[in-house]
Design a protein around this motif. Sequence first.
Motif, PDB file in Angstrom:
ATOM      1  N   ALA A 120       3.549 -44.307  48.487  1.00 21.67           N
ATOM      2  CA  ALA A 120       3.421 -44.325  47.027  1.00 21.67           C
ATOM      3  C   ALA A 120       2.316 -45.274  46.592  1.00 21.67           C
ATOM      4  O   ALA A 120       1.597 -44.992  45.623  1.00 21.67           O
ATOM      5  CB  ALA A 120       4.748 -44.715  46.390  1.00 21.67           C
TER       6      ALA A 120
ATOM      7  N   ASN B 111      -0.762 -43.984  44.375  1.00 22.61           N
ATOM      8  CA  ASN B 111      -1.031 -44.576  43.069  1.00 22.61           C
ATOM      9  C   ASN B 111      -2.435 -45.158  43.001  1.00 22.61           C
ATOM     10  O   ASN B 111      -3.096 -45.088  41.955  1.00 22.61           O
ATOM     11  CB  ASN B 111       0.005 -45.653  42.755  1.00 22.61           C
ATOM     12  CG  ASN B 111       1.375 -45.069  42.456  1.00 22.61           C
ATOM     13  OD1 ASN B 111       1.487 -43.921  42.008  1.00 22.61           O
ATOM     14  ND2 ASN B 111       2.432 -45.826  42.715  1.00 22.61           N
TER      15      ASN B 111
ATOM     16  N   HIS C 128       3.055 -34.909  42.930  1.00 20.66           N
ATOM     17  CA  HIS C 128       2.733 -36.195  42.309  1.00 20.66           C
ATOM     18  C   HIS C 128       1.247 -36.316  42.003  1.00 20.66           C
ATOM     19  O   HIS C 128       0.857 -36.899  40.984  1.00 20.66           O
ATOM     20  CB  HIS C 128       3.161 -37.335  43.235  1.00 20.66           C
ATOM     21  CG  HIS C 128       2.867 -38.697  42.693  1.00 20.66           C
ATOM     22  ND1 HIS C 128       3.547 -39.232  41.623  1.00 20.66           N
ATOM     23  CD2 HIS C 128       1.951 -39.628  43.066  1.00 20.66           C
ATOM     24  CE1 HIS C 128       3.071 -40.440  41.365  1.00 20.66           C
ATOM     25  NE2 HIS C 128       2.098 -40.707  42.223  1.00 20.66           N
TER      26      HIS C 128
END
Length: 330
Positions: A201, A205, A230
Motif C-alpha cells: 500500500a 500510494n 486501487h
Amino acid sequence: MAEGNGKGSGKVLLEVRNLVKHFPVTRGLILQRQVGAVKAVDGVDFSVQRGETFGMVGESGCGKTTTGKMVLLLERPTRGEILFEGKDINTLKGPGLRSFRGDVQAVFQDPYSSLSPRMKVADIISEPIVVNQNLSRREVRERVQELVDIVGLPREAPELYPHEFSGGQRQRIAVARALALNPDLIVLDEPVSALDVSIRAQVMNLLKDLQNRFNLTYFLIAHDLAVVQHMSNSVGVMYLGKLAERASSDELYLNTLHPYTKALLSAALPADPEVSREEIILTGEVPSPLNPPPGCRFHPRCPFAFDRCSVEEPQLKEKSPGHWVACHLY
C-alpha cells in the motif's frame, strides 16, 4: 523536478490498435523450419488518457507483459500499431526514437533483479540522466538528491548499494530512476507483487501521489485485482492473448459482464469478508497459446458456453458507453 509536465490531462497519450505478437516455434538444429507460432498477443485494442492509469489484468501467460514490452519497444509487434502522441513508435528513428526512450520509462516486478548490485544508488538513478542530458556533475548530484527526496528514501541513500535496502526501498529506487528524465508514461509491470503485503500500500500510494504531482500516465500490468482497482481509472481484462472486457474501473467492478472477469473477481480476496459473493470455479486448464481453441478462447472453461461459442469468435463490442465486452451472451 517541475510540478506537472505542462501538458493537459484528458487527451489520448497512448493508443494500441489491433496489436499482434506471435513468437515462431521452430524445429531442427541446422535446417530450422517453423512448425507453429505462440500467439502471445492476438489483436488487442486500448487507449490510455494522459494523466490516468490503464490497468491490464489477467492470469499468468495471458500476454500482459508481452504487451508492455512492445509499448517499451523491447519487443517488436508482428503487426498492429502503437501510437504515442499520435505517432507510430515502430517507425521512429534517430532523434524521434531517442525522445521516445526518455518519454516512456518502466518499473519492473522484482527490485532485487532490476537493480545492479555493483552500482551505488547515485549511479543507478543518474545513469539515464548522464546518457541523455548534458549536465555538470554538480547538477547531476543535485538531481539525484532531489529524486531520492521525492520518493521518500533516506538522505544518505545515494552513497549506498541496493543490498543495503529493504524490498520496498529498492522499488522506490527503481521509481526514482524511472522519474529521472521527466517521462510522460511509465509502464508498471507488477510493481508491488514481489513486496511484502505490509508495504504494498505504501508503494501504491507513492505512485498515486507522484501521478497527481507530476501528471504522470501509467500503464499498469498486474494479476492482483485489488491493486488494479486501487490504482486504475480504466481496466482491460486479458485472456489468452485477447481482451475479454474493457471498462472504467468503477464500471468493471460494479457491473461485471464477461464470465472470465466474474471468475477472477470471485477468486479475489474480498475487501469486506462479511459480504457474500457468488463463487465461480473454472474447470480445466488454460489452453496453450500455441494452439488456442476455435471460437471463443474461453469457451472450454466457461460455465455459460453454448454451441455458438465453440465456432464463432466474439468481437469486442460496446455494450454500454465505455464498457466493451467480447462475449456471445451480450
